[in-house]
Design an enzyme around this catalytic site. Structure first.
Site, mmCIF file in Angstrom:
data_model
loop_
_atom_site.group_PDB
_atom_site.id
_atom_site.type_symbol
_atom_site.label_atom_id
_atom_site.label_comp_id
_atom_site.label_asym_id
_atom_site.label_seq_id
_atom_site.Cartn_x
_atom_site.Cartn_y
_atom_site.Cartn_z
ATOM 1 N N GLY A 98 0.804 -1.930 -4.652
ATOM 2 C CA GLY A 98 1.633 -2.154 -5.311
ATOM 3 C C GLY A 98 1.034 -3.202 -6.553
ATOM 4 N N GLY B 214 0.692 5.511 -3.715
ATOM 5 C CA GLY B 214 2.285 5.023 -3.562
ATOM 6 C C GLY B 214 2.422 5.510 -5.320
ATOM 7 N N GLY B 215 2.208 4.128 -6.460
ATOM 8 C CA GLY B 215 3.027 4.425 -7.938
ATOM 9 C C GLY B 215 2.273 5.851 -8.473
ATOM 10 N N TRP C 223 6.183 8.791 -1.647
ATOM 11 C CA TRP C 223 6.778 7.683 -2.170
ATOM 12 C C TRP C 223 8.077 7.166 -2.510
ATOM 13 C CZ3 TRP C 223 10.046 12.713 -4.721
ATOM 14 C CH2 TRP C 223 8.325 14.272 -4.592
ATOM 15 N N LYS C 224 7.695 6.618 -0.960
ATOM 16 C CA LYS C 224 8.674 4.999 -0.437
ATOM 17 C C LYS C 224 10.091 5.787 -1.616
ATOM 18 C CE LYS C 224 4.616 2.530 -0.917
ATOM 19 N NZ LYS C 224 3.624 0.887 -1.380
ATOM 20 N N GLU D 209 5.313 -2.360 4.652
ATOM 21 C CA GLU D 209 6.199 -2.858 4.160
ATOM 22 C C GLU D 209 7.302 -2.301 5.246
ATOM 23 O OE1 GLU D 209 6.411 0.005 0.797
ATOM 24 O OE2 GLU D 209 4.877 -0.447 -0.284
HETATM 25 P P1 13P Z 1 0.997 1.413 -4.448
HETATM 26 O O1 13P Z 1 -0.472 2.675 -4.552
HETATM 27 O O2 13P Z 1 1.425 1.693 -5.111
HETATM 28 O O3 13P Z 1 -0.604 0.252 -4.212
HETATM 29 O O4 13P Z 1 1.092 1.934 -3.029
HETATM 30 C C1 13P Z 1 -0.361 2.260 -1.689
HETATM 31 C C2 13P Z 1 0.672 2.289 -0.815
HETATM 32 O O5 13P Z 1 1.562 1.525 -0.351
HETATM 33 C C3 13P Z 1 0.360 4.246 0.015
HETATM 34 O O6 13P Z 1 1.101 4.176 0.855
#
Ligand code: 13P
Length: 256
Positions: A176, A237-238, A14-15, A100
């Site tokens: 992302g 992620g998204g 979920w970041k 990140e």
């Molecule tokens: P996205 O799926 O948003 O590209 O992010 C991938 C990610 O960093 C999962 O840890």
């Protein structure tokens, strides 16, 4: 995926998203969506949502993970959280070394290695992230970069413990950005990670390790990526922030 050899794992990252009320809503939406999944379903959420997530997912097939963990047991480490603090509240997984963290917070292979060992010692299942930068891919050193990360991040991790560890291959240029690695590119590197693990731990151990792909995985491309023999799941992620999208990925891992 090769489901005979290893379990598919779809994990949401979920970041830094979702307040507590938003998290509650999303988890309630995820429960019916995840119910029939035969893959392992994990949501890795911000620290402030961990207890809520553990509470709300009790009795379901959704497991909860954190997005980072410190390597010391306690002490003067302002802003950090220990592995024991996570296990104490029922957290089972933890993402370690996400790009990140490496990019913005100075995470190195040495600290990734320490965090991985601390997580394993406390009984957490680490999801260790590796991946090359665009520049490194263009310079044709992807395999060197990945081999170095695997060797350093797993230094001194036993064969028994590596089997409890998930490796997430996340090409940094695909995170992302909407730029997914092609299924061939994903398979090439996930296969290379398995070969590297086989050199370190032997083929049998390497064959049992779950290797995920992450980087713009979404409902449109998931089935093709997950059809690759060495892609055992995804770190999302998204698309993990919308229950319907996450559900499509769970279906792809369940039916694929
Ligand atoms: P996205 O799926 O948003 O590209 O992010 C991938 C990610 O960093 C999962 O840890």
């Amino acid at each position: 995926m090769n489901k005979e050899l290893r379990k598919a794992v779809i994990a949401g990252n979920w970041k830094m998203n979702k307040t507590r009320p938003e998290a509650k809503t999303l988890i309630e939406e995820l429960k019916p969506v995840a119910e029939k999944a035969t893959c392992e379903v994990v949501i890795c959420v911000p620290y402030t949502n961990l207890e809520t997530a553990v509470e709300l997912t009790k009795g379901t097939n959704i497991k909860v993970g954190a997005e980072n963990v410190h390597f010391e047991k306690s002490g003067a480490f302002t802003g950090e959280i220990s592995a024991d603090m996570l296990t104490e509240i029922g957290v089972e997984y933890v993402i370690i070394g996400h790009s990140e963290r490496r990019q913005y917070y100075g995470e190195t292979d040495e600290t990734v290695n320490k965090r991985t060992k601390a997580a394993l010692a406390a009984g957490l299942k680490p999801i260790v992230c590796v991946g090359e930068l665009l520049w490194e891919r263009e310079c044709n050193i992807t395999e060197e970069v990945i081999a170095r990360q695997i060797k350093l991040d797993l230094y001194d991790v036993s064969a028994e413990d590596v089997q409890k560890t998930i490796i997430a291959y996340e090409p940094v240029w695909a995170i992302g950005t909407g730029k997914t690695a092609t299924s061939e590119q994903a398979e090439e590197v996930c296969g290379f990670i398995r070969e590297t693990l086989a050199k370190l731990y032997g083929k049998e151990v390497a064959d049992s390790v779950t290797i995920q792909y992450g980087g713009s995985m979404n409902p449109k491309n998931a089935a093709e990526l997950l059809a690759q023999p060495d892609v055992d799941g995804g770190l999302i992620g998204g698309a993990s922030l919308k229950a319907a999208d996450f559900g499509v990925l769970l279906d792809a891992a369940t039916n694929g």
